[in-house]
Scaffold this active site. Sequence first.
Site, PDB file in Angstrom:
ATOM      1  CG  ASP A  23     -17.844   1.669   3.035  1.00 47.56           C
ATOM      2  OD1 ASP A  23     -17.551   0.682   3.711  1.00 47.56           O
ATOM      3  OD2 ASP A  23     -17.903   2.826   3.504  1.00 47.56           O
ATOM      4  CE1 TYR A 204     -10.066   7.092   7.283  1.00 47.22           C
ATOM      5  CE2 TYR A 204      -8.353   5.707   8.218  1.00 47.22           C
ATOM      6  CZ  TYR A 204      -9.455   5.865   7.399  1.00 47.22           C
ATOM      7  OH  TYR A 204      -9.952   4.803   6.697  1.00 47.22           O
ATOM      8  CD  GLN A 265     -11.206   2.243  -7.318  1.00 40.75           C
ATOM      9  OE1 GLN A 265     -11.784   1.715  -8.265  1.00 40.75           O
ATOM     10  NE2 GLN A 265     -11.494   1.927  -6.069  1.00 40.75           N
ATOM     11  NE  ARG A 281      -8.847   7.678   3.993  1.00 39.57           N
ATOM     12  CZ  ARG A 281      -9.434   8.864   3.921  1.00 39.57           C
ATOM     13  NH1 ARG A 281      -8.867   9.937   4.470  1.00 39.57           N
ATOM     14  NH2 ARG A 281     -10.603   9.002   3.302  1.00 39.57           N
ATOM     15  N   GLY A 282      -7.365   3.014   5.726  1.00 42.64           N
ATOM     16  CA  GLY A 282      -8.587   2.239   5.487  1.00 42.64           C
ATOM     17  C   GLY A 282      -8.306   0.833   5.004  1.00 42.64           C
ATOM     18  CD  GLU A 283     -11.216  -3.928   3.247  1.00 41.95           C
ATOM     19  OE1 GLU A 283     -11.853  -3.769   4.313  1.00 41.95           O
ATOM     20  OE2 GLU A 283     -11.528  -4.807   2.415  1.00 41.95           O
ATOM     21  CG  ASP A 284      -9.545  -0.153  -2.679  1.00 38.68           C
ATOM     22  OD1 ASP A 284      -9.431  -1.373  -2.907  1.00 38.68           O
ATOM     23  OD2 ASP A 284      -9.491   0.702  -3.567  1.00 38.68           O
ATOM     24  CB  SER A 285      -5.579   3.558  -0.154  1.00 38.34           C
ATOM     25  OG  SER A 285      -5.810   3.715   1.225  1.00 38.34           O
TER      26      SER A 285
HETATM   27  O1  TRH Z   1     -11.585   6.362   2.249  1.00 36.82           O
HETATM   28  P1  TRH Z   1     -11.246   5.322   3.246  1.00 36.82           P
HETATM   29  O2  TRH Z   1     -10.941   5.801   4.585  1.00 36.82           O
HETATM   30  O3  TRH Z   1     -12.419   4.312   3.293  1.00 36.82           O
HETATM   31  C1  TRH Z   1     -12.875   3.384   4.224  1.00 36.82           C
HETATM   32  C2  TRH Z   1     -14.162   3.839   4.813  1.00 36.82           C
HETATM   33  O4  TRH Z   1     -13.927   4.773   5.816  1.00 36.82           O
HETATM   34  C3  TRH Z   1     -14.928   2.678   5.306  1.00 36.82           C
HETATM   35  O5  TRH Z   1     -16.113   3.038   5.979  1.00 36.82           O
HETATM   36  C4  TRH Z   1     -14.086   1.780   6.153  1.00 36.82           C
HETATM   37  O6  TRH Z   1     -14.809   0.602   6.283  1.00 36.82           O
HETATM   38  C5  TRH Z   1     -12.801   1.464   5.461  1.00 36.82           C
HETATM   39  O7  TRH Z   1     -12.109   2.645   5.036  1.00 36.82           O
HETATM   40  C6  TRH Z   1     -11.895   0.627   6.306  1.00 36.82           C
HETATM   41  O8  TRH Z   1      -9.955   4.479   2.729  1.00 36.82           O
HETATM   42  P2  TRH Z   1      -9.761   3.392   1.598  1.00 36.82           P
HETATM   43  O9  TRH Z   1     -10.356   2.095   2.008  1.00 36.82           O
HETATM   44  O10 TRH Z   1      -8.345   3.391   1.278  1.00 36.82           O
HETATM   45  O11 TRH Z   1     -10.562   3.921   0.338  1.00 36.82           O
HETATM   46  C7  TRH Z   1     -10.138   4.999  -0.443  1.00 36.82           C
HETATM   47  C8  TRH Z   1     -10.588   4.802  -1.874  1.00 36.82           C
HETATM   48  O12 TRH Z   1     -10.435   6.018  -2.595  1.00 36.82           O
HETATM   49  C9  TRH Z   1      -9.759   3.770  -2.617  1.00 36.82           C
HETATM   50  O13 TRH Z   1     -10.602   3.005  -3.460  1.00 36.82           O
HETATM   51  C10 TRH Z   1      -8.817   4.595  -3.472  1.00 36.82           C
HETATM   52  C11 TRH Z   1      -9.672   5.783  -3.777  1.00 36.82           C
HETATM   53  N1  TRH Z   1      -8.970   7.020  -4.135  1.00 36.82           N
HETATM   54  C12 TRH Z   1      -9.110   7.505  -5.421  1.00 36.82           C
HETATM   55  O14 TRH Z   1      -9.790   6.905  -6.254  1.00 36.82           O
HETATM   56  N2  TRH Z   1      -8.473   8.674  -5.744  1.00 36.82           N
HETATM   57  C13 TRH Z   1      -7.692   9.369  -4.880  1.00 36.82           C
HETATM   58  O15 TRH Z   1      -7.145  10.423  -5.234  1.00 36.82           O
HETATM   59  C14 TRH Z   1      -7.534   8.825  -3.560  1.00 36.82           C
HETATM   60  C15 TRH Z   1      -6.675   9.547  -2.558  1.00 36.82           C
HETATM   61  C16 TRH Z   1      -8.187   7.658  -3.226  1.00 36.82           C
END
Ligand code: TRH
Length: 404
Positions: A23, A204, A265, A281-285
């Site tokens: 988020d 996860y 990030q 996983r999730g959305e951003d990565s």
């Molecule tokens: O962390 P996520 O699982 O996040 C989300 C939330 O769970 C949310 O509630 C849900 O709506 C969504 O997933 C689908 O996974 P995501 O989206 O990949 O986000 C991880 C963030 O962390 C991303 O911006 C990259 C960052 N990150 C770093 O900055 N450094 C790191 O070392 C890592 C591993 C990730």
Amino acid sequence: MNLAMPPPRSLVLFCKVVDNFGDIGICWRLARQLHQEHGIAVTLWVDDLASFRRLCPAVQPGADVQQVDGVTVQHWRDQDGIFLPVQIADIVIEFFGCELPPGYVAAMAQCEPRPVWLNLEGLSAEKWVEGCHTLPSPHPRLPLTKHFFFPGFTAHTGGLLHEAGLQQQRRQFQGDPQISRNFLATLGVTPAEMAALKISLFCYPHAPVTALFEVWQQHGAAITCLVPEGVAVDAVEAFLGEPARPGAVRTRGALTLRVLPFVAQPDYDKVLWACDFNIVRGEDSFVRAQWAGRAFLWHIYPQDENLHHVKLRAFLQRYASASDSLTAAALLWNDAAREEAPGAQDWSMLWPRLFADLPAIAQAATHWQQKMQLHGDLTANLLKFAIAVRSAAEENKVQSAVAR
Ligand code: TRH
């Protein structure tokens, strides 16, 4: 008619951290880009500064208000009260339907012109998204209309977050192996580990990590798996035989597993660029792995009644047609394979096929990202839409005045 509406100059983004990092990861990326590339004065309200700090170490977790990279960051502690119309931004974004402070909404209704109010939704490849993107939703009581804005993979959605210089930076990084080696060395990765097949692992806790580790140990050549601190902790600690602290490393068979620190990030992008295969996983990565131009496997955020399996298949249909092994691996990794082919696959059969397909998958990834870039980037698309909404509202106002 020349409506001469001044372009929007200020924007406020409200973010509630539901869990993990996605988020705030998405909101922070959007906020930075709006400011840096479009000169918008951005205020980001966020309720969890500790999570924010993990991906942006400049954040002070105790500060009520702070400036970070030109963005005003406001700690959101459910404070409400009276807001004045002058405090209201030209564009108001609620992330993922989080509820705005009622006092803020009340002040929005008193603004002239009214701010553009958008609900930025989650990413999905499902078809219905195109029908809901930009739909208006009138407020039940106040003279305000909120519009839905959906990220997505087609020209009829808002597109994906993508900074202007991203591909150039990536190409520069990937084009010079020494840059990649220097970067990995800062994370403690040794030259021998760098020379192996490099896999990043971000998933996860319920992913079948142990089964994959077992197969990787039997692989015909060395594999280095880089796992950020805090990810798949049980499986990682079982493999290591010690706590999964950054710097912990162990080799068993062909597999060397190394725990990385959780990096800022922009550095996480570099981890993805440096690896041959990324598990995200999730959305951003997930989106960043697409921009990395390397093969990747997606661990989708789980939802009730396996709704996420529908979303996973919708994405795979658009993306993975190039490779049966990638589709099979994604279904197995997300425990969706049982639904159509119970017991048909396991990692010892699937990994060799997937490994053989990695070059073709990476090539298809390049075509995919070129295709995605044709839709523009989410930030620019969102601004364009906000300007159109603002102009349309103004035009309606003028026409009603003329009619009177
Ligand atoms: O962390 P996520 O699982 O996040 C989300 C939330 O769970 C949310 O509630 C849900 O709506 C969504 O997933 C689908 O996974 P995501 O989206 O990949 O986000 C991880 C963030 O962390 C991303 O911006 C990259 C960052 N990150 C770093 O900055 N450094 C790191 O070392 C890592 C591993 C990730």
